[in-house]
Write a protein that holds these residues in place. Structure first.
Motif, PDB file in Angstrom:
ATOM      1  N   LEU A 122       5.956  -5.225  -2.880  1.00  0.00           N
ATOM      2  CA  LEU A 122       7.333  -5.424  -3.315  1.00  0.00           C
ATOM      3  C   LEU A 122       7.838  -6.755  -2.770  1.00  0.00           C
ATOM      4  O   LEU A 122       7.191  -7.374  -1.918  1.00  0.00           O
ATOM      5  N   GLU A 123       9.024  -7.168  -3.185  1.00  0.00           N
ATOM      6  CA  GLU A 123       9.604  -8.423  -2.718  1.00  0.00           C
ATOM      7  C   GLU A 123       9.815  -8.441  -1.209  1.00  0.00           C
ATOM      8  O   GLU A 123       9.805  -9.501  -0.589  1.00  0.00           O
ATOM      9  N   ASN A 124       9.993  -7.264  -0.606  1.00  0.00           N
ATOM     10  CA  ASN A 124      10.202  -7.190   0.843  1.00  0.00           C
ATOM     11  C   ASN A 124       8.889  -7.054   1.606  1.00  0.00           C
ATOM     12  O   ASN A 124       8.881  -6.702   2.777  1.00  0.00           O
ATOM     13  N   SER A 125       7.762  -7.321   0.945  1.00  0.00           N
ATOM     14  CA  SER A 125       6.411  -7.310   1.521  1.00  0.00           C
ATOM     15  C   SER A 125       5.865  -5.918   1.828  1.00  0.00           C
ATOM     16  O   SER A 125       4.816  -5.801   2.466  1.00  0.00           O
ATOM     17  N   GLN A 126       6.535  -4.884   1.363  1.00  0.00           N
ATOM     18  CA  GLN A 126       6.028  -3.524   1.545  1.00  0.00           C
ATOM     19  C   GLN A 126       5.070  -3.203   0.405  1.00  0.00           C
ATOM     20  O   GLN A 126       5.171  -3.753  -0.689  1.00  0.00           O
ATOM     21  N   ASP A 127       4.111  -2.289   0.676  1.00  0.00           N
ATOM     22  CA  ASP A 127       3.144  -1.912  -0.349  1.00  0.00           C
ATOM     23  C   ASP A 127       3.833  -1.290  -1.556  1.00  0.00           C
ATOM     24  O   ASP A 127       4.799  -0.536  -1.415  1.00  0.00           O
ATOM     25  N   PHE A 128       3.320  -1.606  -2.728  1.00  0.00           N
ATOM     26  CA  PHE A 128       3.755  -0.963  -3.966  1.00  0.00           C
ATOM     27  C   PHE A 128       2.639  -0.021  -4.371  1.00  0.00           C
ATOM     28  O   PHE A 128       1.501  -0.445  -4.552  1.00  0.00           O
ATOM     29  N   ASN A 129       2.944   1.257  -4.503  1.00  0.00           N
ATOM     30  CA  ASN A 129       1.905   2.252  -4.760  1.00  0.00           C
ATOM     31  C   ASN A 129       1.834   2.722  -6.199  1.00  0.00           C
ATOM     32  O   ASN A 129       0.983   3.518  -6.544  1.00  0.00           O
ATOM     33  N   GLY A 130       2.732   2.228  -7.050  1.00  0.00           N
ATOM     34  CA  GLY A 130       2.737   2.644  -8.452  1.00  0.00           C
ATOM     35  C   GLY A 130       1.858   1.759  -9.311  1.00  0.00           C
ATOM     36  O   GLY A 130       1.043   0.969  -8.825  1.00  0.00           O
ATOM     37  N   ILE A 132       0.038  -9.588  -6.238  1.00  0.00           N
ATOM     38  CA  ILE A 132       1.067  -9.321  -7.233  1.00  0.00           C
ATOM     39  C   ILE A 132       2.311  -8.881  -6.488  1.00  0.00           C
ATOM     40  O   ILE A 132       2.240  -7.990  -5.624  1.00  0.00           O
ATOM     41  N   ILE A 133       3.443  -9.486  -6.811  1.00  0.00           N
ATOM     42  CA  ILE A 133       4.721  -9.068  -6.248  1.00  0.00           C
ATOM     43  C   ILE A 133       5.508  -8.438  -7.392  1.00  0.00           C
ATOM     44  O   ILE A 133       5.756  -9.076  -8.415  1.00  0.00           O
ATOM     45  N   VAL A 134       5.888  -7.177  -7.208  1.00  0.00           N
ATOM     46  CA  VAL A 134       6.630  -6.447  -8.227  1.00  0.00           C
ATOM     47  C   VAL A 134       8.109  -6.750  -8.054  1.00  0.00           C
ATOM     48  O   VAL A 134       8.664  -6.555  -6.970  1.00  0.00           O
TER      49      VAL A 134
END
Length: 163
Positions: free
Chosen positions: A124-132, A159-161
């Motif tokens: 994500l934009e905040n550097s946290q993992d995106f799991n979707g 990839i940044i969501v």
């Protein structure tokens, strides 16, 4: 769906951009003036929500690409002025694309197809993992080599969501 366009140029100036006089948000918005090799000038309004790839601190003299929504309203002035959604500093080690990617992970302009691997970092934009699933979303894609096919295909590094 956001229609992303971009402009690449050298940063010629960075200044505060007042939204409203005597506003507590004063100083939170910046105006970046960019000039490309042809001498064209574009001003980008950089907001607190503008995403900077690799969280770089941009300074005068840097070469950057500003990505903006081509469908968003813009004042009819010269030089053109757009609200920056994403800013990326020029880097010889990778390319950056911002686009809506459909269910097949094909960019909205049809020029880039993503092939994900286990090494592709999706955050994500905040550097946290995106799991979707990153499909059917606006994405910032950082990648290296591409195929010479149409559309070009790549396995992105990151990839940044954009939620």
């Amino acid at each position: 769906m956001t229609n992303f366009l971009s402009f690449t140029g050298r940063v010629m100036g960075i200044e505060d951009f007042p939204i409203v006089q005597n506003n507590p948000q004063s100083g939170c918005y910046k105006l970046f003036s960019l000039t490309n090799r042809d001498g064209s000038i574009v001003n980008f309004v950089v907001e607190p929500t503008t995403y900077f790839v690799d969280h770089v601190k941009v300074k005068v003299g840097d070469i950057v690409t500003g990505f903006y929504d081509a469908n968003a309203p813009a004042p009819l002035i010269y030089p053109p002025q757009y609200r920056a959604i994403v800013m990326a500093e020029d880097n010889p080690n990778y390319f950056v694309t911002v686009s809506f990617f459909n269910s097949q992970l094909l960019s909205s302009d049809g020029n880039l197809k993503l092939n994900l691997s286990r090494q592709t970092e999706i955050i994500l934009e905040n550097s946290q993992d995106f799991n979707g699933n990153p499909a059917n979303r606006n994405l910032v894609v950082i990648y290296g080599a591409t195929t010479r096919s149409i559309p070009a295909q790549t396995t992105p590094y990151k990839i940044i969501v954009l939620c």
